[in-house]
Design an enzyme around this catalytic site. Structure first.
Site, PDB file in Angstrom:
ATOM      1  N   LYS A  46       3.243 -15.321   2.400  1.00  0.00           N
ATOM      2  CA  LYS A  46       3.047 -16.255   1.269  1.00  0.00           C
ATOM      3  C   LYS A  46       4.831 -16.664   1.113  1.00  0.00           C
ATOM      4  O   LYS A  46       5.440 -16.330   0.090  1.00  0.00           O
ATOM      5  CB  LYS A  46       2.489 -15.207   0.470  1.00  0.00           C
ATOM      6  CG  LYS A  46       2.283 -16.267  -1.052  1.00  0.00           C
ATOM      7  CD  LYS A  46       0.987 -17.134  -0.624  1.00  0.00           C
ATOM      8  CE  LYS A  46       1.099 -18.034  -1.972  1.00  0.00           C
ATOM      9  NZ  LYS A  46      -0.031 -19.335  -2.019  1.00  0.00           N
ATOM     10  N   TYR A  74       0.976  -1.297  -0.156  1.00  0.00           N
ATOM     11  CA  TYR A  74      -0.458  -0.322   0.145  1.00  0.00           C
ATOM     12  C   TYR A  74       0.877   1.246   0.172  1.00  0.00           C
ATOM     13  O   TYR A  74       0.091   2.032   0.268  1.00  0.00           O
ATOM     14  CB  TYR A  74      -0.990   0.102   1.603  1.00  0.00           C
ATOM     15  CG  TYR A  74      -2.032  -1.237   1.201  1.00  0.00           C
ATOM     16  CD1 TYR A  74      -2.306  -1.477  -0.496  1.00  0.00           C
ATOM     17  CD2 TYR A  74      -3.116  -0.808   2.500  1.00  0.00           C
ATOM     18  CE1 TYR A  74      -2.865  -3.192   0.004  1.00  0.00           C
ATOM     19  CE2 TYR A  74      -3.877  -2.251   2.509  1.00  0.00           C
ATOM     20  CZ  TYR A  74      -4.315  -2.719   1.898  1.00  0.00           C
ATOM     21  OH  TYR A  74      -4.921  -4.164   0.880  1.00  0.00           O
ATOM     22  N   ASP A 121      -5.345  -6.745   6.215  1.00  0.00           N
ATOM     23  CA  ASP A 121      -6.389  -5.791   5.342  1.00  0.00           C
ATOM     24  C   ASP A 121      -7.761  -6.816   4.920  1.00  0.00           C
ATOM     25  O   ASP A 121      -8.210  -6.793   5.619  1.00  0.00           O
ATOM     26  CB  ASP A 121      -6.192  -5.364   4.660  1.00  0.00           C
ATOM     27  CG  ASP A 121      -7.486  -4.055   3.847  1.00  0.00           C
ATOM     28  OD1 ASP A 121      -8.102  -3.895   4.680  1.00  0.00           O
ATOM     29  OD2 ASP A 121      -7.169  -3.151   2.478  1.00  0.00           O
ATOM     30  N   ASP A 128      -2.528 -17.885   2.213  1.00  0.00           N
ATOM     31  CA  ASP A 128      -4.595 -18.431   1.648  1.00  0.00           C
ATOM     32  C   ASP A 128      -5.711 -19.661   2.654  1.00  0.00           C
ATOM     33  O   ASP A 128      -6.175 -19.432   2.272  1.00  0.00           O
ATOM     34  CB  ASP A 128      -4.148 -19.431   0.027  1.00  0.00           C
ATOM     35  CG  ASP A 128      -2.631 -19.868   0.210  1.00  0.00           C
ATOM     36  OD1 ASP A 128      -1.719 -19.510   0.678  1.00  0.00           O
ATOM     37  OD2 ASP A 128      -2.406 -20.841  -1.614  1.00  0.00           O
ATOM     38  N   ASP A 143     -10.947  -8.291   7.893  1.00  0.00           N
ATOM     39  CA  ASP A 143     -12.351  -7.791   7.481  1.00  0.00           C
ATOM     40  C   ASP A 143     -13.363  -9.205   7.489  1.00  0.00           C
ATOM     41  O   ASP A 143     -14.446  -9.727   7.599  1.00  0.00           O
ATOM     42  CB  ASP A 143     -12.693  -6.765   6.217  1.00  0.00           C
ATOM     43  CG  ASP A 143     -12.465  -5.358   5.858  1.00  0.00           C
ATOM     44  OD1 ASP A 143     -12.436  -4.795   7.337  1.00  0.00           O
ATOM     45  OD2 ASP A 143     -11.909  -4.949   5.178  1.00  0.00           O
TER      46      ASP A 143
HETATM   47 MG   LIG Z   1     -10.518  -3.072   5.480  1.00  0.00          MG
HETATM   48 MG   LIG Z   2      -3.942 -21.206  -3.086  1.00  0.00          MG
END
Ligand SMILES: [Mg+2]
Ligand SMILES: [Mg+2]
Lengths: 348, 348
Positions: free
Chosen positions: B185, B139, B241, B217, B245
């Site tokens: 990751k 970001y 983020d 993931d 959520d």
């Molecule tokens: Mg968010």
């Molecule tokens: Mg995956």
């Protein structure tokens, strides 16, 4: 014209579920106008054992020359210590066929949904696919740097990369609910801003299809709270990786989810999302559903054989509803019993 | 010593819920050794109206000089067309205080969980926090480029940025379940590899705390399938983020979730995750729970007043169990009725 289907039967439970799937395909296309021929090729661990490499020249040629490719599952402990890994074959075939989009459906079967962490009333009517970009974004961008004090990853997208995957999404939506959702983070990321611009442009060619946009954090919520609000989600590599794994748990079982990979040129490849399950290989209890639904997806997407595909889909649904379930789904059925029941449930 | 609490009561329902929260704080700390004084400062829309800017010098100084900051919620349609936006104040205060970590708890209340999309048996025992890095990653990374044909985003992390947030996670875990999960990751990203290396190093200083690692993931799946397996999740800006959520919907209501932001130096800031709800402002029906729990979080994390914090937490739980719920939670209670009930449920 006779369709050519390249079959890569793979390792461990691979041949068992492929055999099961092809049985169903044979019976389902009997007395229809759909004609095909199966071409078996060695791939993965099997190919390493026989030829010393996971993707022999003959296999690649055969795949490139086919109309669609069926893959079961490859790899396993037998090749853990080999110089060449079966999975290398996957990377190579993806590269040679230019597979740039991976598509996973999320559909709910009421019996399996009993095992879902999500409440039944929330899941009702859920039927969407996630179209994930597979060859670009932050998993491939350069520069990538790492030293003791600093690390850098780069995410980049070309407009043409976004364009081709948007087309895959729109085309898919056309014979579904005609609704494409682009998932991005366009309030922050430049790549996402490009995605939106390209999506907007391509959507003009598809005026019959509704397009909307959703930030990835909001999408991660909505996949759980209102999964039935989606039809086709199109998204970048990293976002698709996260969201398609999140979505996979909605169904209650990874053993039933098929997938499709779309190439720049030539055939698409269809395969279960599960692995080669070395622990149960040869026992005759492997779950064939994901392989059968991969074949169903092939009939639908590569051959537009919607009737045969629908016939297989309803037969599978009926089979699950009658609780012909393999042990991974909590049942006691063998692979053969499931296949026989699916075939019995096909409409004459 | 007397603790200084800077209070930014904000806009629309802001003052209503702040008043409610401070009532609870007053009663809960009566006859304890915890002494504090409240300092009110203008901030956000209110400050624009009175001083022409969302973060007046006096407010910033007051915050910097405090031991903790309470913020309710700011912004709304009244300032939509102004040259200066209330939200700019948030960006400025984050920058000046060096707020680099945002922390959100996910705790389950059985009554509210009736509204959760997740099944009750899956949610049982869920109590984790997500520690999200807030000032770096994709970001903020440079270069960020966008033209008609290509877009580029950059994610970068310095070892020192990872180090300070890992410490926040470990410190937090120490008075919780002593289990830190780093979500990344690392099989692909260089930044994630750096995160793991730094986490490994810092974990040596916290030998009483278990550390493990989870790909983002897989974490997106596990937050739904086994939410009770987590204690403290520490992760990068983008992953945090998305995952925080996703996690927020587990509780069944956004109206009850507090948050904490940790600064490089000086005080931490506590605030509800919900907004200023212009549509119900002044009606006396705003849900004060998230604000009350933000105060609870402040007592716990900034002042180590675990007894008072636990007392407030159990009083809130009892209040919800007795179904003193505002309309957003499906009840008919007013803000005042909820506050009175919470106070009644405090242990003498
Ligand atoms: Mg968010
Ligand atoms: Mg995956």
């Amino acid at each position: 014209r006779m369709k050519k289907i390249a079959v890569l039967q793979g390792d461990y439970i691979g041949p068992e579920i492929m055999h099961a799937g092809l049985e169903v395909l044979k019976l389902a296309s009997e007395n229809t106008s759909f004609k095909y021929r199966i071409y078996n090729y060695p791939f993965g661990g099997e190919a390493i054992d026989r030829y010393g490499e996971p993707l022999p020249e003959e296999t690649l040629k055969g795949c490139q020359d086919s109309d669609a490719i069926l893959l079961s599952a490859i790899g396993g402990p037998r090749w853990d210590k080999k110089r060449v890994r079966p999975e290398t074959g996957l990377l190579e075939i993806r590269k040679h066929l230019g597979l740039f989009a991976n598509i996973r459906p999320t559909m709910i079967n009421k019996v399996l949904a009993e095992k879902s962490p999500i409440k039944a009333e929330v899941l009702e009517g859920t039927d969407f696919v996630i179209v994930r970009e597979l060859t670009s974004g932050i998993y491939f961008g350069k520069p990538r740097e790492l030293d003791a004090k600093l690390a850098i990853d780069t995410s980049s997208y070309k407009a043409e990369e976004v364009e081709r995957i948007m087309r895959v999404g729109f085309e898919m939506s056309r014979h579904r609910k005609k609704h494409v959702t682009v998932v991005d983070k366009a309030n922050v990321l430049a790549t996402s801003k490009l995605w939106r611009k390209v999506a907007e442009k391509i959507s003009e060619e598809y005026s019959d299809i509704k397009i909307d946009y959703c930030y990835v954090d909001a999408a991660a919520m909505k996949i759980i709270t209102q999964p039935n609000s989606f039809d086709v989600i199109v998204t970048a590599n990293l976002f698709g990786d996260i969201l398609s794994d999140e979505a996979s748990v909605l169904t209650g079982s990874l053993g039933t989810i098929p997938s499709m990979s779309v190439g720049v040129r030539g055939p698409s490849l269809y395969e279960p999302i599960h692995g080669s399950a070395p622990d149960i290989a040869g026992e005759g209890i492997a779950n064939p559903i994901s392989m059968i639904l991969s074949i169903e997806m092939m009939l639908r997407e590569s051959f537009k054989e919607y009737e045969i595909a629908n016939n297989i889909a309803q037969a599978v649904e009926k089979t699950i509803e009658k609780r012909f379930l393999t042990p991974d789904l909590g049942g006691v059925a063998t692979t053969n019993q499931v296949v026989k029941e699916v075939i019995k449930n096909l409409k004459g």
